[in-house]
Structure formats: structure tokens, C-alpha cells
Design an enzyme around this catalytic site. Sequence first.
Site, short mmCIF file in Angstrom:
data_model
loop_
_atom_site.label_atom_id
_atom_site.label_comp_id
_atom_site.label_asym_id
_atom_site.label_seq_id
_atom_site.Cartn_x
_atom_site.Cartn_y
_atom_site.Cartn_z
N SER A 125 41.85 53.91 45.90
CA SER A 125 41.41 52.59 46.36
C SER A 125 42.53 51.60 46.08
O SER A 125 42.81 51.28 44.92
CB SER A 125 40.13 52.17 45.64
N LYS A 131 36.66 50.23 52.43
CA LYS A 131 36.34 50.45 51.02
C LYS A 131 36.09 49.13 50.30
O LYS A 131 35.20 49.02 49.46
CB LYS A 131 37.47 51.22 50.33
N LYS A 168 38.47 45.34 39.51
CA LYS A 168 39.72 45.45 40.28
C LYS A 168 39.44 45.41 41.78
O LYS A 168 40.12 44.71 42.54
CB LYS A 168 40.43 46.75 39.92
#
Length: 297
Positions: free
Chosen positions: A102, A176, A244
Site C-alpha cells: 500500500s 486502496k 499511514k
Amino acid sequence: MPRISLLGCGLMGAPMARRLAAAGFPLTLWNRTRTKADALNDTGARVTDTPAAAVADAEVVVTMLEHGGVVREVLFGGTSLPPGQAGAAALQPGTLVIDMSSILPEQARDHARRLHGLGAHALDAPVSGGTLGAEAGTLAIMAGGEAADFERARPVLEALGRPVHVGPAGSGQLAKLANQMIVGITIGAVAEALLLAERGGADPAKVREALRGGFAESRILEVHGQRMVQGDFAKRGSLAIQLKDLRNALHTAAGMDFQAPITQALGTLYADAADHGFAELDQSALFKELQRRQGLA
């Protein structure tokens, strides 16, 4: 079957390696901490000491690494990995690199450009489903890149879950980020609702049970809600990684002149949770931050 090199054998990479090996793919592994790769010796996979050695005869390279900076270093070299030991130094022409980490969409596009310049092909194909999905081979896989490269990757990706091609390079990472916005926000909604029920005298476990199957039903209510009512915050995904991802979403939104006030608010909550010592717990531990704020701990 294509020869696969998997770079990254952590919480997600290890069960993915087992799925690929079980599907019959010839597999070579690399991990910065070699003992994590060595723990997969029972799969029959070969373990190497450098990314370059791992990818030297690979037809497909899969990366599952912590963040975009690590992906860049493992592929192209950096301060702690000389370029000669990095993966790109040893890629054969035509190799397909599937980054399942990611990372930022802009990083995915940059990596794709650099790989194309080396004669390789690239997909960004991040996943959702956590360690449970990785173990079961039911990951949701969001792929960005050329349609022909996606079709070439399909047999590999279908061994890991349900792949969907969502657009050109960087689009998988955009999908995502959308996923992580929904997950992070919904965890907050479930936690706050269950704590409201508790404050009012209802049994939060029974409230969760009562909500199942109605319009509030979700995978988050099912899985993370269960962790909340059981007080089980052992790390599967981590709150730090959820934070994050929300920060990456906000960074990307700012670059598109897109306002994301709900994500901004939840990002602040996750940052506070991290500051109060919950960063290395499961992301459902946002419950503990909201619990702390209400004096319900």
C-alpha cells in the site's frame, strides 16, 4: 507456471507465499530479516540474501512491503541497500512486477515509469482483507496498469483472492485509499456507537448482535466489532498502518484539490490513539482511544 519471486515475508507476505506455493508456483523469497523467509522453508520455496538474487530468473515479481519508500529502495536501491543488490538491477526483460504493497498513487506511477524504462512491466495491486484474507486466499485485489499485464497476472492474483482491474498505473492505489477511508471511518463509527450503547447501560455485545443483518451490517461490525466487545486488540492489521493510509489519502486528496473532512476527522482520532500508545495494536484499538476520552477504560 511462471516462476515467482516474492519480496517481503511479513504479516501479509508470509501467508501469501504459502498460498502461491500451495497453488504450485515455483517460488523464490527474500525478506530483509532473513529468518522470516526461512520460516517458509517448509513450502519448498528458495530463500535468497538479496532482492537481486531473488528476481534474477523470475517471470513475475510480487512485492509486499511496508510503504512506498521501502518499495523504492528494494526495487531501485537506497541508503541501506546498494543498487546492485536491489531488484531492478537483475530483472530480465519482460518481467512483470506486481507491487501489492500500500503506497501513494504518485509513487506507483513513478515506479511503473522506471520499470517500463528497464523493459519490465508493472502493476500496482494493493489488497484488502488483512491476514485472515491472505490465509484464506480471499483478498480483494485492486489492480492498476495495462489491461494486458493484468490478464497476464490474473492466474497469480487469483491464487490470492479476487482481482479487479480498476484503471491505469496508480489506480490500484487510489482504490486502496478509498478502501482504507471506508475501513478507517467505519471502525470509528462502530467504536463510537458501541461505546454510546455501553454508556447508556446497554450490553455492547448484544447491541452488536442486534445490529447484525440490518442496514448497519458490515464486515467491520462483524470482525472489528467483535474484537471491540471482546477487548481483543492483538495486532492483525495495525493502527499505525491505518493512520499511514489515512494520511496517504489526505495527501492524495490535497493534490487533487479534493476536500475530505470525514477522513480528516478520523485521521486526527487515529493520530491521538497512536500518541496514547495504541499504534502497534490492531486498528480496532481506536475503540480504546474513544473509550479513554469517555472515561470508560
